[in-house]
Each structure stands twice: as structure tokens, then as C-alpha cells.
Design a protein around this motif. Structure first.
Motif, PDB file in Angstrom:
ATOM      1  N   VAL A 202       0.849  -1.205   0.000  1.00  0.00           N
ATOM      2  CA  VAL A 202       0.000   0.000   0.000  1.00  0.00           C
ATOM      3  C   VAL A 202       0.879   1.246   0.000  1.00  0.00           C
ATOM      4  O   VAL A 202       0.617   2.214  -0.722  1.00  0.00           O
ATOM      5  N   ARG A 203       1.944   1.221   0.808  1.00  0.00           N
ATOM      6  CA  ARG A 203       2.829   2.383   0.951  1.00  0.00           C
ATOM      7  C   ARG A 203       3.517   2.735  -0.359  1.00  0.00           C
ATOM      8  O   ARG A 203       3.600   3.915  -0.721  1.00  0.00           O
ATOM      9  N   HIS A 204       3.982   1.731  -1.077  1.00  0.00           N
ATOM     10  CA  HIS A 204       4.810   1.994  -2.252  1.00  0.00           C
ATOM     11  C   HIS A 204       4.027   2.082  -3.560  1.00  0.00           C
ATOM     12  O   HIS A 204       4.493   2.711  -4.518  1.00  0.00           O
ATOM     13  N   HIS A 205       2.838   1.467  -3.601  1.00  0.00           N
ATOM     14  CA  HIS A 205       2.124   1.397  -4.882  1.00  0.00           C
ATOM     15  C   HIS A 205       0.784   2.136  -4.900  1.00  0.00           C
ATOM     16  O   HIS A 205       0.398   2.659  -5.947  1.00  0.00           O
ATOM     17  N   ILE A 206       0.080   2.153  -3.780  1.00  0.00           N
ATOM     18  CA  ILE A 206      -1.267   2.736  -3.781  1.00  0.00           C
ATOM     19  C   ILE A 206      -1.275   4.171  -3.277  1.00  0.00           C
ATOM     20  O   ILE A 206      -1.853   5.068  -3.909  1.00  0.00           O
ATOM     21  N   LEU A 207      -0.617   4.407  -2.150  1.00  0.00           N
ATOM     22  CA  LEU A 207      -0.637   5.750  -1.555  1.00  0.00           C
ATOM     23  C   LEU A 207      -0.073   6.821  -2.498  1.00  0.00           C
ATOM     24  O   LEU A 207      -0.656   7.909  -2.605  1.00  0.00           O
ATOM     25  N   PRO A 208       1.024   6.569  -3.200  1.00  0.00           N
ATOM     26  CA  PRO A 208       1.532   7.595  -4.122  1.00  0.00           C
ATOM     27  C   PRO A 208       0.517   7.995  -5.193  1.00  0.00           C
ATOM     28  O   PRO A 208       0.438   9.169  -5.580  1.00  0.00           O
ATOM     29  N   LEU A 209      -0.276   7.033  -5.678  1.00  0.00           N
ATOM     30  CA  LEU A 209      -1.288   7.350  -6.688  1.00  0.00           C
ATOM     31  C   LEU A 209      -2.360   8.273  -6.122  1.00  0.00           C
ATOM     32  O   LEU A 209      -2.806   9.214  -6.795  1.00  0.00           O
ATOM     33  N   LEU A 210      -2.772   8.007  -4.887  1.00  0.00           N
ATOM     34  CA  LEU A 210      -3.794   8.846  -4.259  1.00  0.00           C
ATOM     35  C   LEU A 210      -3.260  10.243  -3.963  1.00  0.00           C
ATOM     36  O   LEU A 210      -3.990  11.240  -4.075  1.00  0.00           O
ATOM     37  N   LYS A 211      -1.979  10.325  -3.609  1.00  0.00           N
ATOM     38  CA  LYS A 211      -1.396  11.633  -3.321  1.00  0.00           C
ATOM     39  C   LYS A 211      -1.253  12.497  -4.568  1.00  0.00           C
ATOM     40  O   LYS A 211      -1.167  13.723  -4.475  1.00  0.00           O
ATOM     41  N   GLU A 212      -1.228  11.847  -5.717  1.00  0.00           N
ATOM     42  CA  GLU A 212      -1.227  12.621  -6.958  1.00  0.00           C
ATOM     43  C   GLU A 212      -2.525  13.402  -7.111  1.00  0.00           C
ATOM     44  O   GLU A 212      -2.554  14.486  -7.700  1.00  0.00           O
ATOM     45  N   LYS A 213      -3.606  12.853  -6.567  1.00  0.00           N
ATOM     46  CA  LYS A 213      -4.910  13.517  -6.642  1.00  0.00           C
ATOM     47  C   LYS A 213      -5.120  14.491  -5.483  1.00  0.00           C
ATOM     48  O   LYS A 213      -5.883  15.450  -5.600  1.00  0.00           O
ATOM     49  N   ASN A 214      -4.477  14.208  -4.355  1.00  0.00           N
ATOM     50  CA  ASN A 214      -4.633  15.078  -3.183  1.00  0.00           C
ATOM     51  C   ASN A 214      -3.326  15.061  -2.405  1.00  0.00           C
ATOM     52  O   ASN A 214      -3.054  14.132  -1.638  1.00  0.00           O
ATOM     53  N   SER A 215      -2.506  16.082  -2.561  1.00  0.00           N
ATOM     54  CA  SER A 215      -1.211  16.133  -1.888  1.00  0.00           C
ATOM     55  C   SER A 215      -1.357  16.288  -0.375  1.00  0.00           C
ATOM     56  O   SER A 215      -0.422  16.031   0.372  1.00  0.00           O
ATOM     57  N   ASN A 216      -2.540  16.719   0.050  1.00  0.00           N
ATOM     58  CA  ASN A 216      -2.807  16.900   1.482  1.00  0.00           C
ATOM     59  C   ASN A 216      -3.632  15.735   2.029  1.00  0.00           C
ATOM     60  O   ASN A 216      -4.390  15.885   2.992  1.00  0.00           O
ATOM     61  N   LEU A 217      -3.443  14.551   1.448  1.00  0.00           N
ATOM     62  CA  LEU A 217      -4.259  13.385   1.778  1.00  0.00           C
ATOM     63  C   LEU A 217      -4.182  13.023   3.259  1.00  0.00           C
ATOM     64  O   LEU A 217      -5.194  12.640   3.864  1.00  0.00           O
ATOM     65  N   HIS A 218      -2.998  13.154   3.858  1.00  0.00           N
ATOM     66  CA  HIS A 218      -2.844  12.763   5.262  1.00  0.00           C
ATOM     67  C   HIS A 218      -3.740  13.587   6.181  1.00  0.00           C
ATOM     68  O   HIS A 218      -4.303  13.076   7.142  1.00  0.00           O
ATOM     69  N   THR A 219      -3.901  14.882   5.863  1.00  0.00           N
ATOM     70  CA  THR A 219      -4.762  15.745   6.677  1.00  0.00           C
ATOM     71  C   THR A 219      -6.224  15.372   6.489  1.00  0.00           C
ATOM     72  O   THR A 219      -6.998  15.308   7.453  1.00  0.00           O
ATOM     73  N   THR A 220      -6.601  15.099   5.243  1.00  0.00           N
ATOM     74  CA  THR A 220      -7.980  14.710   4.945  1.00  0.00           C
ATOM     75  C   THR A 220      -8.353  13.418   5.669  1.00  0.00           C
ATOM     76  O   THR A 220      -9.415  13.319   6.294  1.00  0.00           O
TER      77      THR A 220
END
Length: 464
Positions: A202-220
Motif C-alpha cells: 500500500v505504501r509503495h504502490h497505492i498511496l503515491p497514486l492517491l497523493k497525486e490527486k490530493n497532496s494533502n491526503l494525510h490531513t484529509t
């Protein structure tokens, strides 16, 4: 980053002044940054900061060097240090657990022990916002229960204090930048790069894709986790009120019943939560094979038009519909209530009627105790040892308690269902002194002597 974290601490009231804080430190960037950050607040908040590092013995000398690294840095920073080693490879083999589960089990046992010894107020851990995102994504793929999506709690009760996670408001990148700014050179665990672990994938393959859509994903995601936790707490409170009003508990028989029409007058969200509260009451530990399928069967039974029907849940739980009444109870098989009494073989393995076992052996040194293990000197007890079910009037001497306490009251305090009390394994010495309510409470024994044989007991649960 300092300002963001401090605001987060104040918002969630994570610490109080004059507190003792135990910091879990692996030597990696997250925990080293956390240790440095909390140490920087030491004078302002009058903290006592104590670092604890646990060597899991998974990478030989390399993992031991991680512990020594943390110890050396603590000397430079003038931070108190505690180092411990646990044998994860042996534990996982014996308990048939995965590496990460076994490591966490033993690590948290050490944390709990040290929290109690230090009288610490807080255990601070370095989980960050990306960890939160990974956790919630993993649970989304595995669980059909909305409660699982709450994620990693910012603060929760633990060992007489609280576990706190001040870095859930920042990202891994923020932490690396903090390390660089303060000349911290952390140790790296190569296993964090292995994508065979679900979290790493998840860390290396999925999370980076989601962060491309929302760079502030951790806060959300952190905001989502917190709002879900608030919502869940409210629903749970309302469901507890509902259960109190609707459900009739028979403590003697360890069963419950309710009128179906009355149960169905409540909102379905409360019915679902009431269902989970009922299961938590009936089971000591929820069976691993209990799933959302059983929940669907439960509610299908409530809406069934026929007068009488029954479904079987794991571990012998029966759910019976009789017209407008639903009754939940456990099987009445003779083996479920029969008593037993056996001598414990040392060394050896003593099999109990339910298929679980007590493994006893002589050891050269005491290992870290868990709820499923017990260590003592042979001089502290009268051999041979016995294992049996309880007797009327059983009492035991507990650590920190003057005098004795009835076993019955210990079971009540621990909320052990009556159906389990009659078959709960109790270990005594040859004089009848209760040494261990297995997996529950241990007796206060005489002072240990190093001149006699040392005995280690393990409780091996039945995997059937």
C-alpha cells in the motif's frame, strides 16, 4: 513542522505538564524525530522523557546494532534509555503467528511492563499521517465493519496511562525534513521496502497514486478518522442505552433474550451496534471466523416470518427465534461444563479437555512474561503443580493486594462469562495455593531465589 505538531498536541490535549513520557524508539526516522521533538519540550513542559528500544531478534546483529545506536544517541542527548530484547522467531513459531503480529505482541508487553514500573503517564509512538492513510486503506480492503475505518487513535488508554501519537498530523516527508534540519541520521530497516507485506505494498504502490490527486491526503484522512471516531462513540452510547432497555440478561445461564418487535423499533444503525455489543457480552474474545455473514444471518432471522428458527454462530453460540422472541445462548454439551484436575508435567505438555495445553519447562533465565506465560523459582512453590477447574470458596493472593481475593470476584471484575468460569484453568501448587488464573491473573509469590531451578509455564490455546 514544530508548530503543526504543537498545535495538534494542544488541540487533542495529548500531554500534561510534569508528565513522565515513555517513547518507543526503533532507530528509524519517525521515532528518532519524535524523541528529539519531545526532548526539545522537556524544559518548557517539565517532562521526564525515557526512550525504550526493543530488539525483536529478527535481523541478528543488525537489529541489535539498531538498539545500540538508539542507546548511544540517548547518551549524547542526555535522555534516559531502556533497552530490551524479545525472541520473536521462537514466539511466532510457538504461537503460529505472523512476524508482525508476534513482534507487536511482545513489544507491547514490554511497553506495558515498563509503563507500570516507571509510573509513566504516556507512551508516545511515532505513527504519522501516512501510516494513518495506509491503515485505513488496508482496513477498507479487509473489513466490512465501519468501526474498523476509524483508523489509528490519536490517544487511547494503556497500562494506567495513555498511548499518544503526536505525529499523525504530519507526513513521512515532513519527518525526513525534520531529521535533516536537526542532523539526525536514523537507521533504516530493509524489511520496510519488501512489498510482500500488505502495508508496504500500500505504501509503495497505492498511496503515491492517491497523493497525486490530493497532496494533502494525510490531513484529509486524519480528519475523517477523528470525525468517524466521534460519530462511532455517540452511536455506541445510544446503542448501550438501547441494549439496557430492550435486552434481558440471564447471568446464571450466561444467555440473553429480547422481544424482536421492540428491538426493531430502533434505527437500524443502533440495531447493528446493539448486535455487536451483544456479541462482546457473550464472547470473551470474538472468534476469528465470526464475519459480516453472521451479521447478515442474524438480521435475516429477525425478519423471518416463520415462528421458530435457529442459526449457529462460532464457538457453540446458538441464536434461536421463537415467534417474537430471540434468545442467544451457548451449547449445553456435557464437555462444556465438566470439571478436571491434572498434574502438570515438568518438563512436559499437559493437554486440557478443550484441546489447549500447558507447556512447562526448566529454564536458565527468566524471559519476558505475557498474559499467556508465567515464570518463577521452584523454591517459591510446593511441587508438584496441579491444574484444575475452580472450587467453591477459591481465593488467591494478588500482587499489590493485602490479603486474598475470591476467584469468583476476580472473574466478575474481569467480566468473564459464567459459562467460562466453570472450565477456566487454574494452576496451584501441591498445597493448594493458587498461582495462576491462566491468562488472567497471577499470584503474589515469595521473594525469588537464584539458587533453585527456574520454571517457565506457557499456555497454548486450542487452534481448533
Amino acid at each position: 513542522m514544530k508548530t503543526i505538531v504543537k498545535d495538534f498536541i494542544l488541540k487533542h490535549n495529548l500531554f500534561t505538564k510534569d508528565a513522565t513520557i515513555l517513547v518507543g524508539v526503533s532507530g528509524g526516522p519517525d521515532s528518532m524525530a519524535l524523541l528529539h521533538y519531545l526532548h526539545s519540550l522537556k524544559d518548557e513542559w517539565n517532562f521526564r522523557v525515557v526512550a525504550i528500544s526493543v530488539d525483536h531478534q529478527l535481523r541478528g546483529e543488525e537489529s541489535l546494532r539498531d538498539l545500540r545506536y538508539v542507546e548511544n544517541v540517548c547518551k549524547q542527548w542526555k535522555v534516559e534509555f531502556i533497552g530490551k530484547s524479545v525472541d520473536v522467531p521462537s514466539w511466532k513459531k510457538e504461537k503460529k503467528q505472523g512476524t508482525q503480529v508476534a513482534a507487536r505482541t511482545l513489544r507491547y508487553a514490554i511497553f506495558e511492563q515498563q509503563m507500570e514500573q516507571l509510573g509513566a503517564n504516556y507512551l508516545a509512538l511515532g505513527h504519522h499521517g501516512d501510516d494513518q492513510a495506509e491503515t485505513m486503506l488496508m482496513r477498507l480492503t479487509r473489513s466490512a465493519d465501519s468501526q474498523a475505518l476509524v483508523g489509528i487513535p490519536v490517544k487511547r488508554a494503556f497500562a494506567g496511562g495513555s498511548i499518544v501519537r503526536p505525529f499523525l498530523c504530519v507526513t513521512k516527508e515532513d519527518i525526513w525534513n525534520y531529521c535533516e534540519a536537526h542532523n539526525i541520521t536514523p537507521r533504516l530497516d530493509p524489511s520496510n521496502e519488501e512489498t510482500t507485506y500488505t502495508r508496504n505494498y500500500v505504501r509503495h504502490h497505492i498511496l503515491p497514486l492517491l497523493k497525486e490527486k490530493n497532496s494533502n491526503l494525510h490531513t484529509t484522512i486524519q480528519h475523517l478518522s477523528e470525525t468517524l471516531a466521534i460519530d462511532q462513540a455517540y452511536i455506541t452510547e445510544e446503542a448501550e442505552n438501547m441494549v439496557h432497555s430492550v435486552v434481558q440478561f440471564d447471568q446464571e445461564k450466561q444467555e440473553l433474550s429480547f422481544e424482536i418487535d421492540q428491538f426493531k423499533t430502533y434505527a437500524f444503525a443502533l440495531q447493528r451496534r446493539a448486535y455487536h455489543l451483544i456479541l462482546n457480552y457473550l464472547y470473551i474474545d470474538l472468534p476469528k471466523d465470526l464475519s459480516y455473514v453472521h451479521e447478515e444471518q442474524f438480521f435475516a432471522l429477525l425478519h423471518r416470518q416463520t415462528g421458530n428458527a435457529q442459526i449457529d454462530f462460532p464457538a457453540g453460540l446458538k441464536v434461536e427465534k421463537s415467534y417474537n422472541q430471540l434468545r442467544c445462548h451457548f451449547c449445553d454439551d456435557l464437555h462444556c461444563s465438566s470439571s478436571f484436575h491434572k498434574h502438570i508435567k515438568i518438563p512436559g505438555k499437559t493437554i486440557l479437555p478443550d484441546g489447549s495445553a500447558i507447556i512447562a519447562k526448566y529454564v536458565d533465565a527468566f524471559s519476558e512474561e505475557t498474559k499467556d506465560s508465567f515464570c518463577f523459582d521452584a523454591s517459591q512453590v510446593a511441587l508438584p503443580l496441579h491444574i484444575r477447574t475452580r472450587k467453591h470458596g477459591d481465593k488467591m493472593h494478588l500482587k499489590g493486594l493485602n490479603g486474598s481475593k475470591k476467584v469468583k470476584d476476580i472473574f466478575i471484575d474481569a467480566k468473564v462469562p459464567r459459562r467460562k468460569r466453570a472450565i477456566w484453568p487454574i494452576i496451584t501448587d501441591d498445597h493448594g495455593e493458587i498461582l495462576w488464573l491462566v491468562g488472567l491473573r497471577k499470584a503474589s509469590l515469595a521473594k525469588r531465589s537464584t539458587s533453585t531451578s527456574q520454571i517457565q509455564l506457557y499456555y497454548e490455546k486450542c487452534n481448533m
